[in-house]
Scaffold this motif. Structure first.
Motif, PDB file in Angstrom:
ATOM      1  N   ASN A 272       0.839  -1.197   0.000  1.00 15.00           N
ATOM      2  CA  ASN A 272       0.000   0.000   0.000  1.00 15.00           C
ATOM      3  C   ASN A 272       0.874   1.247   0.000  1.00 15.00           C
ATOM      4  OD1 ASN A 272      -1.908  -2.112   1.599  1.00 15.00           O
ATOM      5  ND2 ASN A 272      -3.091  -0.640   0.411  1.00 15.00           N
ATOM      6  N   PRO A 273       1.434   1.591  -1.133  1.00  9.48           N
ATOM      7  CA  PRO A 273       2.245   2.816  -1.184  1.00  9.48           C
ATOM      8  C   PRO A 273       1.355   4.040  -1.019  1.00  9.48           C
ATOM      9  CG  PRO A 273       1.942   1.913  -3.369  1.00  9.48           C
ATOM     10  CD  PRO A 273       1.334   0.928  -2.424  1.00  9.48           C
ATOM     11  N   ILE A 274       1.976   5.151  -0.748  1.00  4.00           N
ATOM     12  CA  ILE A 274       1.171   6.365  -0.638  1.00  4.00           C
ATOM     13  C   ILE A 274       0.746   6.808  -2.028  1.00  4.00           C
ATOM     14  CG2 ILE A 274       2.269   7.026   1.514  1.00  4.00           C
ATOM     15  CD1 ILE A 274       3.855   9.094   0.010  1.00  4.00           C
ATOM     16  N   LEU A 275      -0.207   7.697  -2.067  1.00  2.00           N
ATOM     17  CA  LEU A 275      -0.787   8.138  -3.337  1.00  2.00           C
ATOM     18  C   LEU A 275       0.278   8.688  -4.279  1.00  2.00           C
ATOM     19  CD1 LEU A 275      -4.012   9.956  -2.145  1.00  2.00           C
ATOM     20  CD2 LEU A 275      -3.925   8.020  -3.707  1.00  2.00           C
TER      21      LEU A 275
ATOM     22  N   LEU B 107       3.722   4.983  -7.073  1.00  2.00           N
ATOM     23  CA  LEU B 107       3.828   3.578  -7.446  1.00  2.00           C
ATOM     24  C   LEU B 107       5.241   3.234  -7.908  1.00  2.00           C
ATOM     25  CD1 LEU B 107       1.569   1.607  -7.172  1.00  2.00           C
ATOM     26  CD2 LEU B 107       1.200   1.684  -9.625  1.00  2.00           C
TER      27      LEU B 107
END
Lengths: 290, 808
Positions: B627-630, B633
């Motif tokens: 779950n990377p931050i917005l 990627l």
């Protein structure tokens, strides 16, 4: 110029290059997990679900497989091709559910939408993306006889990240998925070496319609479930390992040719019907080859 | 009427004069002091029977240290008849030898052999046709020195492998395609079948830049890799610079491929050609004295051959071959003496549409792809009498690509349209000439600017398109997650640069620097939210890129070289998506170091050895977080290193033979920052060997090529798990890139024959036998659906590509 020379000169480029590895998915030669079914197949986090598993052996269906059941605890990296995180292969990466029974009743983890869905801990985190049907899934690991399979329970994680009117509309029009059903298939006897055509049929309401948020056009789109049948047998040869209907094909059946083995024996068949949202039905039957 | 073609001796341009001034593969120019230019002492007239108009042939004449002509090649054709006559005459020329540092030395000059028509009174005729317009006979102009005029060639880099088109066409296995010859040069990895990827010294394909006359183009080859995107007859030469290049180029971490278009000949010329792969045609003509125009077109039909001869399990299913087309237009305006403008239009288009049916709806494959580009540019060249040069090349063009694919459950749609514009400006001026202890200094300065405004749409799996470092297996469906993004980006790079060639006796030092400034803009910093309008971004990135090279001519036949450079590359527009990539990506960086030697064993036989070391940092790689931050990627946590040594022995044209042997031994590795272990680069090929040879025997020409290359690394599958929802097995991977595809080797053979048809016409027929031994070379590793067994997909079997052309 004879045709052989001509082919060499002109189309040698096109010659066979892909090896024939000689193994067909449809032939059961060892203990194999063929299906994992959740009933119902589409639930809210925390809801109770009944899971069972279809296990085939060369001798016939395993009637009461000794299975170990675990929920995957972590999501896979967003950029992996596989279905589950590699951590779910190890005991450290799973939440134990049961060990031994061939079917279980269990509650879906309440944080399923946080781990595998779009809910995030902070606004800075990236929400996970749904599959093409708009769904999110809680993986369930099942181990039978050393074989590892993963079932996927669709979890309802709320409306899509969409404008308010679309969210309202989605709430009114979306119906949770139901498992399809297969009409009975029977082939009592077959002649050695004969080719028979098997037909899998399903009722009209098995291929459900469903709405999905079209993120490109920002509207709700109505789709119809495709239906996919996987065919297995302990002997003989199917024309195709899998057949089915895509969402534009409205027929309620699919057919597959099967050629019986050349010796008298009993053959066990396994037919698994799947819809694209995780719904599953299966059936087994035995045929005597004369 | 008897027409006698009379040659006008106008030596016009030249490369350099000295032993080490070979222009061929691996040649590296020595720039020691030329104390005497070669002087023509015996001129031979050439005659072209039946010629009705004048013509001009530009030759490169190689001279030995005694002044004897050792080799003559045509670099600017006027048609087969004129070419042949000019070469035959030039071979009989005699010269006083050139001198370098007061000693006789081998030389190479460029020489324009001009024909005009000497008219005799026509015999009486009953009905006399109107006499042709002819020029009076011009007296032979004796020149005592080689003039430094005409169009300057691209500067040779310290490590620079160049092949002239005339030789490249003869290399077996290339089907006469000049651009494919670089696949046989040291430093370049063998691309997979049906792939046009260029992998140089451990750099991924997108890290190497391709230029035509200094103008950036997106692809050297059509999508199939079967053909180059520029007609071979419009190519004068092609250079591969695997690394450590000078300050005039940038924006890439890898190597350079430079294509130089051919000067258009005077008169009317052209050809039509056809072979198994495609058909092509070209025509050129003069429009008055100062304007020459030409155009070429090619149409691929190999996909139609596929359809005509379907096979049950053909290569096209595994490696689809798109239909390709390309065209070029060129016009040259000789504005005045030593001032010229070339205007060029390049166009290339690949398209593929196919459906692979299956009773299983999940395995029905629908695919439509299209990629195209065009460029238009004007190249202004001015050379002053003292040799100062100004080149200005403004250009504009568009790149486009489309992919619509449905394979498995998740459809993919990728669309990218880019406007590309820019300017390349270069000034070269001699600041001082060597005089005693005073060094000779030639100053170069310029601007290399490129803007790219891209509109993209991307729908589908997060794992498409694949990236270097992805752990996957051939045929594995992409991930199930489905995402969408439509976004715009604009990347403008301004790269002012300067460097100087400083000659101190036998040593040439070239210090330089380039200052790259990037404006990176986009319309979406974060994935869009339903209630929040998208917020764009705009930022400046900059990097100073010092470059330096040195060459020490230890003696007339032996030189040592070294080069160093820092390089940078802006993120690809596709990587700036807020959904599929990271808008905040900064520059990736690289450092190249080379040392080498160049030995002229004979006047025409050279040995070049180069050792190199490259390190890359800040490479964009996929995030490892579930779950990377917005908008994150991709992260710049990739680093790479590559090192090796390569050898090239090349025989220049000698008694009708030319050829070379190249061998590169290297290691290329990458890792995620912080990882303990380096893994092999996805395209790492530790050993690559090429042997190329061609011999002319009268009208016949025969050639052979042998290639050996290590197989690319692959990640082994050590187990599998069953995905009951999708009814498929997922692989369990072992150590990344721990195994390799089996090594490749292949022998190719080519034979062609030229037919002189008279009246200026010439026909050529050829057969190019690929994979003469019909070896089943592995191209990819495949597994059974449950990953219990593995095997390989083999590449092209024995093929005979048959073709012919008619030339005027």
């Amino acid at each position: 110029m004879n045709s052989t020379v001509r082919r060499t000169l002109l189309v040698g480029l096109l010659a066979a290059c892909v090896p024939d590895l000689g193994e067909r998915d449809s032939l059961i030669t060892e203990t194999t997990v063929l299906a994992i079914r959740g009933e119902p197949p589409d639930v809210e986090p925390g809801a109770n679900v009944h899971f069972d598993v279809l296990v085939a052996t060369p001798e016939g269906p395993m009637t009461a497989p000794v299975a170990r059941w675990d929920y995957c605890a972590a999501a896979k990296r967003l950029t992996e091709n596989g279905s589950v995180s590699s951590s779910c292969l190890f005991d450290s990466g799973v939440i134990p559910v049961a060990a031994g029974p061939s079917a279980i009743d269990t509650n879906i983890p309440s944080n399923a939408c946080n781990v595998f869905g779009p809910r995030t801990l902070t606004q800075d985190d990236r929400p996970r993306d749904p599959d093409i049907t708009g769904g999110y899934y809680q993986p369930l690991r099942v181990i039978v006889g050393g074989k590892v399979g993963f079932g996927f329970e669709r979890v309802a994680c709320g409306a899509p990240l969409a404008p308010a009117d679309v969210v309202d509309d989605f709430g009114k029009r979306y119906h949770a998925n139901r498992n399809p059903t297969l009409d009975p298939i029977a082939l009592a006897t077959a002649t050695r070496g004969a080719r028979v055509v098997l037909r899998a049929t399903w009722p009209a309401d098995a291929a459900e319609s469903y709405v999905v948020y079209d993120i490109a056009n920002k509207v709700l789109a109505l789709h119809r479930e495709s239906m996919r049948v996987s065919w297995f047998a302990t002997a003989g040869t199917f024309d195709a390992d899998r057949t089915g209907r895509d969402e534009t094909e409205t027929e309620l059946f699919t057919e597959n040719g099967w050629t019986a083995p050349n010796r008298a024996q009993n053959v066990d068949f396994y037919v698994v019907l799947r819809d694209p949202r995780g719904g599953t039905a299966f059936q087994t039957f035995r045929t005597k080859i004369e | 009427m008897n027409r006698l073609a009379v040659a006008l001796f106008v030596a016009m341009t030249t490369c350099s004069t000295w032993a080490s001034a070979q222009q061929g593969v691996g040649g590296q120019p020595a720039k020691r002091a030329v104390t005497k230019l070669p002087k023509l002492t015996r001129f031979v007239e050439a005659e072209v029977p039946g010629a009705t108009e004048g013509a001009s042939v530009v030759l490169v004449i190689e001279l030995s240290a005694t002044g004897k002509v050792t080799n003559v090649t045509v670099v600017e054709s006027a048609g087969p008849a004129f070419d042949k006559a000019a070469v035959e005459a030039a071979k009989q020329f005699e010269f006083e030898p050139a001198e370098v540092d007061g000693k006789p030395a081998p030389a190479k000059i460029t020489y324009r052999y001009e024909f005009s028509i000497k008219v005799e009174e026509p015999p009486p005729a009953v009905v006399a046709p109107p006499p042709p317009v002819v020029e009076p006979v011009k007296p032979l102009e004796k020149t005592d020195e080689v003039q430094i005029t005409g169009r300057p060639r691209e500067r040779k880099q310290v490590v620079d492998y160049s092949v002239r088109a005339e030789q490249a066409k003869k290399v077996a296995g290339t089907q006469g395609d000049v651009l494919k010859v670089i696949q046989n040069l040291p430093g370049i990895s063998r691309p997979p079948v049906a792939s046009g990827q260029i992998v140089v010294w451990g750099s991924a394909p997108k890290e190497t830049r391709v230029y035509v006359d200094g103008v950036d183009i997106p692809a050297l080859y059509h999508g199939s890799g079967l053909r180059g995107t520029v007609s071979s007859d419009l190519v004068a030469s092609i250079d591969l610079v695997p690394g450590a290049y000078g300050a005039e180029y940038g924006r890439g971490l890898g190597g350079l491929v430079r294509v130089e278009t051919r000067p258009l000949p005077r008169g009317v010329h052209g050809f039509v050609a056809a072979d198994t792969l495609d058909g092509s045609a070209m025509v050129t003509t003069s429009l008055g004295e100062r304007v020459r125009v030409g155009g070429a077109f090619r149409y691929g039909w190999i996909d139609e051959v596929f359809k005509a001869y379907p096979t049950d399990r053909d290569l096209g299913d595994t490696f689809p071959i798109p239909r390709y087309r390309d065209g070029q237009l060129k016009a040259t305006f000789d504005l005045k003496k030593d001032v010229q403008v070339d205007t060029v239009f390049l166009w290339s288009d690949d398209a593929l549409q196919r459906t692979v049916d299956s009773p299983d709806p999940a395995k029905r494959k629908v695919e439509a792809t299209r990629s195209h580009f065009w460029r238009v540019y004007a190249r202004y060249t001015s050379v002053s009498e003292r040799g100062d040069t100004v080149i200005l090349t403004p250009f504009y063009g568009q790149d486009g690509s489309r992919l619509d694919q449905r394979f498995g459950g998740t459809p993919t749609a990728l669309t990218s349209d880019a406007d590309r514009y820019g300017l390349r400006a270069a000034l070269k001026s001699t600041a001082s000439k060597p005089d005693g202890w005073m060094p000779g200094i030639v100053v170069n300065a310029g601007l290399d600017a490129l803007g790219t405004a891209t509109t993209s749409k991307h729908a589908g799996s997060l794992t498409l398109p694949p990236r270097e470092g992805d752990i996957t297996v051939f045929g594995q469906p992409p991930g199930d997650e489905y995402a969408f993004d439509a976004y715009k980006t604009h990347i403008l790079n301004l790269g002012p640069y300067a460097f100087a060639d400083v000659r101190l006796g036998p040593v040439l030092i070239t210090p330089g620097a380039r200052f790259d400034m990037y404006l990176i803009e986009g319309n979406k910093q974060l994935p869009p939210l339903p209630t929040v309008p998208p917020i764009g971004f705009s930022r400046l990135e900059s990097a100073l890129a010092p470059r330096a090279s040195a060459r020490w001519d230890v003696n007339p036949r032996f030189a040592l070289t070294a080069a160093y450079g820092q390089y940078n590359q802006a993120p690809e527009p596709d990587d700036l998506s807020s959904v599929f990539g990271t808008p905040d990506l900064a520059l990736a960086k690289a450092t190249h170091v080379t040392v080498g030697e160049s030995l002229h064993i004979t006047d025409s036989l050279n040995l070049d050895v180069v050792a190199f070391e490259k390190s890359l940092s800040d490479l964009p790689v996929r995030s490892r977080l579930p779950n990377p931050i917005l908008g994150r990627l991709l992260v710049q946590n990739g680093e790479a290193r590559s090192y090796g040594v390569q050898f090239l022995v090349r025989q220049e044209l000698w008694h009708g033979f030319f050829g070379w042997a190249s061998y590169a031994m290297s290691k290329s590795q990458r890792r995620y920052v912080g990882d303990e272990l380096w893994r092999p680069f996805d395209f790492d090929q530790p050993h690559v060997l090429s042997l190329v040879g061609s011999q002319e025997i009268g009208p016949w020409s025969i050639g052979a090529r042998f290639r050996y290359a290590s197989g690319n690394p692959r990640t082994p599958v050590i187990g599998s798990t069953y995905d009951a929802r999708n009814d498929r097995y997922d692989p369990i991977f072992g150590l990344q890139n721990a195994i390799r595809i089996p090594a490749f080797w292949q022998l190719d053979f080519r034979i062609d024959r030229t037919f002189d048809l008279g009246r200026g016409f010439r026909a050529l027929a050829f057969v190019d036998f690929q994979n003469l031994t019909n070896r089943a070379n592995a191209e990819e590793i495949v597994y059974t659906s449950n990953f219990a067994r593995r095997d390989t997909i083999s590449g092209l079997p024995f093929i005979a590509v048959v073709g012919g052309r008619l030339e005027l």
